[in-house]
Design a protein around this motif. Structure first.
Motif, PDB file in Angstrom:
ATOM      1  N   ARG A 268       0.812  -1.598   0.382  1.00  0.00           N
ATOM      2  CA  ARG A 268       0.159  -0.041  -0.470  1.00  0.00           C
ATOM      3  C   ARG A 268       0.903   1.687   0.443  1.00  0.00           C
ATOM      4  O   ARG A 268       0.822   2.148  -0.371  1.00  0.00           O
ATOM      5  N   PHE A 269       1.246   0.844   0.589  1.00  0.00           N
ATOM      6  CA  PHE A 269       2.900   2.293   0.906  1.00  0.00           C
ATOM      7  C   PHE A 269       4.075   2.339  -0.123  1.00  0.00           C
ATOM      8  O   PHE A 269       4.597   3.780  -0.405  1.00  0.00           O
ATOM      9  N   ALA A 270       4.121   1.751  -1.388  1.00  0.00           N
ATOM     10  CA  ALA A 270       5.384   1.571  -2.352  1.00  0.00           C
ATOM     11  C   ALA A 270       4.998   2.782  -2.720  1.00  0.00           C
ATOM     12  O   ALA A 270       6.129   3.237  -3.162  1.00  0.00           O
ATOM     13  N   PRO A 271       4.130   3.100  -3.599  1.00  0.00           N
ATOM     14  CA  PRO A 271       3.461   4.536  -4.997  1.00  0.00           C
ATOM     15  C   PRO A 271       4.232   5.543  -3.844  1.00  0.00           C
ATOM     16  O   PRO A 271       4.787   6.654  -4.390  1.00  0.00           O
ATOM     17  N   HIS A 272       3.255   6.094  -2.714  1.00  0.00           N
ATOM     18  CA  HIS A 272       3.931   7.465  -1.987  1.00  0.00           C
ATOM     19  C   HIS A 272       5.890   6.941  -1.695  1.00  0.00           C
ATOM     20  O   HIS A 272       5.981   7.918  -1.536  1.00  0.00           O
ATOM     21  N   LEU A 273       6.294   5.692  -0.758  1.00  0.00           N
ATOM     22  CA  LEU A 273       7.715   5.999  -1.112  1.00  0.00           C
ATOM     23  C   LEU A 273       8.112   5.696  -2.183  1.00  0.00           C
ATOM     24  O   LEU A 273       9.750   6.797  -2.276  1.00  0.00           O
ATOM     25  N   ALA A 274       8.089   5.962  -3.245  1.00  0.00           N
ATOM     26  CA  ALA A 274       8.966   5.676  -4.750  1.00  0.00           C
ATOM     27  C   ALA A 274       9.054   7.450  -5.031  1.00  0.00           C
ATOM     28  O   ALA A 274       9.746   8.044  -5.738  1.00  0.00           O
ATOM     29  N   ALA A 275       7.723   8.016  -4.841  1.00  0.00           N
ATOM     30  CA  ALA A 275       7.453   9.053  -4.825  1.00  0.00           C
ATOM     31  C   ALA A 275       7.614  10.315  -4.179  1.00  0.00           C
ATOM     32  O   ALA A 275       8.580  11.360  -4.050  1.00  0.00           O
ATOM     33  N   HIS A 276       8.195   9.793  -2.840  1.00  0.00           N
ATOM     34  CA  HIS A 276       8.878  10.441  -1.908  1.00  0.00           C
ATOM     35  C   HIS A 276      10.322   9.845  -0.837  1.00  0.00           C
ATOM     36  O   HIS A 276       9.752   9.737  -0.307  1.00  0.00           O
ATOM     37  N   PRO A 277      10.968   9.607  -1.949  1.00  0.00           N
ATOM     38  CA  PRO A 277      12.268   9.262  -1.094  1.00  0.00           C
ATOM     39  C   PRO A 277      11.821  10.327   0.199  1.00  0.00           C
ATOM     40  O   PRO A 277      12.196  11.472   0.615  1.00  0.00           O
ATOM     41  N   GLY A 278      12.869   9.270   1.598  1.00  0.00           N
ATOM     42  CA  GLY A 278      12.323  10.015   2.964  1.00  0.00           C
ATOM     43  C   GLY A 278      11.076   9.817   3.883  1.00  0.00           C
ATOM     44  O   GLY A 278      10.937   9.947   5.242  1.00  0.00           O
TER      45      GLY A 278
END
Length: 296
Positions: A268-278
């Motif tokens: 579920r979080f993968a797209p957010h993590l890819a778009a926003h490093p950190g």
């Protein structure tokens, strides 16, 4: 924060002024909106059929303030948080814990939607106005699976007396849940509440809680969210720098969940993590804890 009333303007309904939700109680409608949206997804992490009914009966439903990154992530965070605590409570009760207490229960419907073991008592503690709004809706639907016991009480006052009067047994292990609650309370109020929970917890009790990570509070991801909440009149005022140590000092063996080790959370979080490093540094912590022998 909008005031909330049922759609039905019959005299019976409009006389129920106590059913209005505002302030922090009104944030329960933010949550229930996201639960309804999650339940409609093909890949939903849980199903809350009553969420849509709550929205239908509410005249106005606010949304979380601001438009920062955390507001964008919030629906997915809520889905993961809900699934995490669903699994935690079911595992605890299936291991033999006979009673559950939801503190600040809001419009939670776990009593109805989870497959509880037989003979589980589930106590929902929240303000009378929250229960007044909720009861008219849940009463018309399928009976709860667990024995659901509403407990109208103010968590900033002497709520333990109301819980005991409702049939809670402090000699039996309890699964406590503080979901979406503690960060709204001042530190001294959190201390009082957690001390009371400890006094009521038999050895073998468990606890689940959501905490704001103080180390991330000033990050560019979190700070705009906190400022928006403060501007809306529902500030988050309680943070933790070392959750395991803080809970340990209060008699709980605690651990912070590594959410990215959970397949459903990582997906579920993968797209957010890819778009926003950190973003992978957890700003919100999901804590589970147990009360060891001699913990009172």
């Amino acid at each position: 924060m909008p005031m909330l009333l049922p759609h039905d303007d019959t005299p019976h309904e409009t006389e129920s002024a106590s059913a209005r939700l505002d302030g922090v109680s009104g944030t329960a409608l933010w949550t229930v909106r996201m639960r309804a949206q999650e339940s409609a997804r093909a890949d939903a992490l849980f199903d809350d059929p009553l969420a849509a009914e709550f929205l239908t009966r509410a005249r106005e439903v606010g949304t979380p303030p601001g438009s920062g990154l955390l507001q964008q992530v919030l629906p997915d965070w809520l889905a993961v948080r809900t699934r995490f605590f669903d699994d935690h409570l079911l595992a605890t009760t299936r291991a033999g814990c006979p009673q559950v207490v939801l503190l600040g229960a809001g419009l939670d419907t776990r009593a109805h939607r989870l497959d509880w073991p037989a003979s589980v008592d589930l106590f929902e503690v929240d303000l009378p106005a929250v229960h007044a709004f909720k009861e008219r809706i849940v009463a018309a639907h399928t009976p709860a699976v667990a024995r659901r016991v509403p407990v109208p009480a103010d968590l900033l006052a002497d709520w333990s007396g109301a819980l005991l009067a409702a049939g809670f047994d402090p000699e039996r292990p309890t699964a406590w849940l503080c979901e979406g609650l503690l960060f709204y309370l001042a530190p001294e109020a959190v201390d009082r509440l957690v001390a009371t929970v400890g006094e009521l917890s038999a050895p073998g009790s468990s606890l689940g809680a959501e905490c704001l990570n103080a180390d991330a509070a000033d990050s560019p991801f979190v700070r705009p969210w906190l400022e928006a909440l403060s501007g809306s009149g529902t500030p988050w005022v309680w943070h933790l720098a070392d959750a395991e140590h803080w809970w340990g000092e209060r008699g709980w063996d605690a651990q912070v969940a590594d959410l990215l080790s959970l397949p459903y959370a990582l997906e579920r979080f993968a797209p957010h993590l890819a778009a926003h490093p950190g973003l992978e540094k957890q700003s919100m912590l999901l804590v589970t804890a147990t009360r060891p022998a001699g913990g009172r």
